[in-house]
Design a protein around this motif. Structure first.
Motif, mmCIF file in Angstrom:
data_model
loop_
_atom_site.group_PDB
_atom_site.id
_atom_site.type_symbol
_atom_site.label_atom_id
_atom_site.label_comp_id
_atom_site.label_asym_id
_atom_site.label_seq_id
_atom_site.Cartn_x
_atom_site.Cartn_y
_atom_site.Cartn_z
ATOM 1 N N LYS A 1 71.467 104.588 95.873
ATOM 2 C CA LYS A 1 71.394 105.814 95.939
ATOM 3 C C LYS A 1 71.079 107.171 94.671
ATOM 4 O O LYS A 1 71.642 106.799 93.651
ATOM 5 N N SER B 1 67.502 113.979 94.623
ATOM 6 C CA SER B 1 67.461 114.234 95.108
ATOM 7 C C SER B 1 65.372 114.202 95.509
ATOM 8 O O SER B 1 64.715 113.792 96.332
ATOM 9 N N GLU C 1 64.548 110.294 94.947
ATOM 10 C CA GLU C 1 64.943 109.646 96.534
ATOM 11 C C GLU C 1 63.679 110.192 97.119
ATOM 12 O O GLU C 1 62.919 108.998 97.925
ATOM 13 N N ASP C 2 63.486 111.225 96.864
ATOM 14 C CA ASP C 2 61.594 111.160 97.858
ATOM 15 C C ASP C 2 60.365 110.973 97.817
ATOM 16 O O ASP C 2 60.113 110.371 98.458
#
Length: 151
Positions: free
Chosen positions: A52, A56, A59-60
């Motif tokens: 994780k 973000s 991650e995208d």
């Protein structure tokens, strides 16, 4: 990102999954889907790699890379299959007592069964008969010069 090991030992990246979090037991992952296949079983945190990202945007970006990689692999498989595709012409002789529609249906049914035999079996034997001549046009995969298939 969730990486699991398949039954054949391959490492696979899940397209989607449900992360079940527990306080006293290892987390589990259910509804794990790869492509169009969804696993019926639940995976334990001890049996997977779960990453994780705190960022973000990262991650995208990684998800986008895997999507692009999947599209590229799909396109490569499509091109390879097209390059090895069997292309043929069928010459149909006279078939007494049959209308054009009946003749076309009979020929198509027979060719479908021959194609399935070539596709599904490592050794496919096709009877040589009169009335139908099969001529492959792709020399890279030519199975023979002419095949006489049907009376």
């Amino acid at each position: 990102m969730l990486v699991i090991q398949s039954d054949t030992g391959d490492l696979l990246i899940a397209d989607s999954f449900v992360h079940n979090q527990y306080a006293l037991y290892p987390d589990t992952f259910s509804g794990v889907t790869i492509g169009t296949y969804t696993y019926d079983r639940t995976f334990s945190m001890n049996d997977v790699l779960y990453i994780k990202f705190a960022n973000s945007r990262l991650e995208d970006y990684v998800a986008s890379l895997f999507g692009d990689y999947g599209k590229l692999m799909g396109r490569m498989i499509e091109v390879a299959m097209r390059n090895r595709q069997v292309r043929a012409v069928v010459h149909v002789g006279a078939m007494a007592g049959l209308s054009d529609e009946e003749k076309q249906k009979k020929v198509q049914n027979y060719l479908d069964s021959v194609y399935r035999a070539f596709q599904d079996k490592s050794v496919a034997i096709v009877p040589e008969t009169n009335g139908l001549e099969y001529d492959e046009k792709n020399p890279a995969v030519k199975l023979g010069v002419h095949h006489h298939l049907m009376k």
